[in-house]
Design an enzyme around this catalytic site. Structure first.
Site, short mmCIF file in Angstrom:
data_model
loop_
_atom_site.label_atom_id
_atom_site.label_comp_id
_atom_site.label_asym_id
_atom_site.label_seq_id
_atom_site.Cartn_x
_atom_site.Cartn_y
_atom_site.Cartn_z
N HIS A 14 41.45 31.98 43.11
CA HIS A 14 42.57 32.89 42.50
C HIS A 14 42.39 33.93 43.16
O HIS A 14 44.24 34.44 42.97
CB HIS A 14 41.82 33.13 41.39
CG HIS A 14 43.78 33.82 40.03
ND1 HIS A 14 44.58 33.12 39.96
CD2 HIS A 14 43.80 35.15 40.21
CE1 HIS A 14 44.90 33.70 39.43
NE2 HIS A 14 44.97 34.85 40.20
N GLU A 15 41.64 35.43 43.29
CA GLU A 15 41.83 36.32 43.47
C GLU A 15 41.72 36.56 44.97
O GLU A 15 43.46 37.00 45.57
CB GLU A 15 40.67 37.02 42.91
CG GLU A 15 40.47 37.35 42.20
CD GLU A 15 41.50 37.65 40.95
OE1 GLU A 15 42.76 39.17 42.44
OE2 GLU A 15 42.74 38.15 39.98
N HIS A 37 45.64 35.54 46.38
CA HIS A 37 46.30 36.44 45.85
C HIS A 37 46.71 37.00 47.09
O HIS A 37 47.28 37.51 48.10
CB HIS A 37 46.48 37.68 44.72
CG HIS A 37 46.74 37.22 43.76
ND1 HIS A 37 47.80 37.09 43.52
CD2 HIS A 37 45.44 37.28 42.28
CE1 HIS A 37 47.98 35.96 41.83
NE2 HIS A 37 46.13 37.05 41.68
#
Length: 218
Positions: free
Chosen positions: A25-26, A29
């Site tokens: 997820h991170e 980004h």
């Protein structure tokens, strides 16, 4: 006294899915931000699939661990990947895309975990039998769907809030953006009152049911 055998089993089932969910997820980004012109995450060493670069001791370990022991709604967070929205080529538009990359990665991982669960049953495993692999697949589906649905709430600093700020006209975007300083407090209040779980339940069940039916698991 806690049942340490049961706790160890829960940790064994949940550890890998949780670490994959927050790490990808991170990192998503950061990779998307770099694509659109901001290399802040890359320069900070956060463009990595190494979980140690993204773990927040409180949000990734302590809070989820306590909730897991208590059997409550699983909730947590990782260290946010730094993004300088001013360096993006089209800050408003690209901010929405960068924010959406996190939940999109969780949806992709959900599909992968559902695929692995389908493979488990397709290979002839007994539906009623407990296996670490099967339960890990279910945990992977659960944590990724929770992260996806949670982060799509239109509340800054959640990804959904940033998506909304990036897409709404200025007259609506600015008041919403001003909520960012209170966003975490509002989120914790929703969690403490039990409202957060109720808000997330319907979209969580809808997507989970849709995927399970698509793979013939229900």
């Amino acid at each position: 006294m806690p049942d340490f055998a049961d706790l160890a089993q829960k940790i064994a089932v949940w550890a890998i899915p949780v670490l994959f969910a927050i790490t990808v997820h991170e990192a998503a980004h950061g990779y998307v931000a770099r694509y659109f012109g901001d290399d802040t995450a890359a320069r900070a060493g956060r463009l990595s699939l190494n979980p140690l670069r993204h773990i927040d001791p409180v949000g990734t370990v302590i809070v989820p661990g306590v909730l897991l022991m208590l059997g409550g709604f699983l909730f947590g967070w990782a260290k946010p990947v730094p993004v300088n929205f001013g360096r993006l080529r089209s800050p408003r538009r690209d901010m929405a895309i960068v924010a959406g990359a996190g939940p999109a990665s969780n949806l992709l991982m959900t599909v992968i975990w559902v695929s692995l669960l389908w493979l488990y049953f397709a290979m002839g495993a007994a539906p009623g039998g407990w296996t670490l692999f099967r339960d890990m697949c279910v945990a992977g589906v659960t944590i990724n769907l929770i992260l996806m649905v949670l982060n799509l709430l239109p509340l800054p600093p959640l990804d959904g809030g940033r998506i909304a700020v990036g897409l709404l006209p200025d007259g609506l975007a600015r008041p919403l953006a001003s909520l960012e300083r209170w966003g975490l407090i509002i989120l914790i209040a929703l969690l403490a009152t039990g409202l957060l779980g109720k808000i997330l339940q319907a979209p969580f069940v809808f997507v989970q049911t849709l995927l399970y039916r698509a793979f013939g698991l229900i």
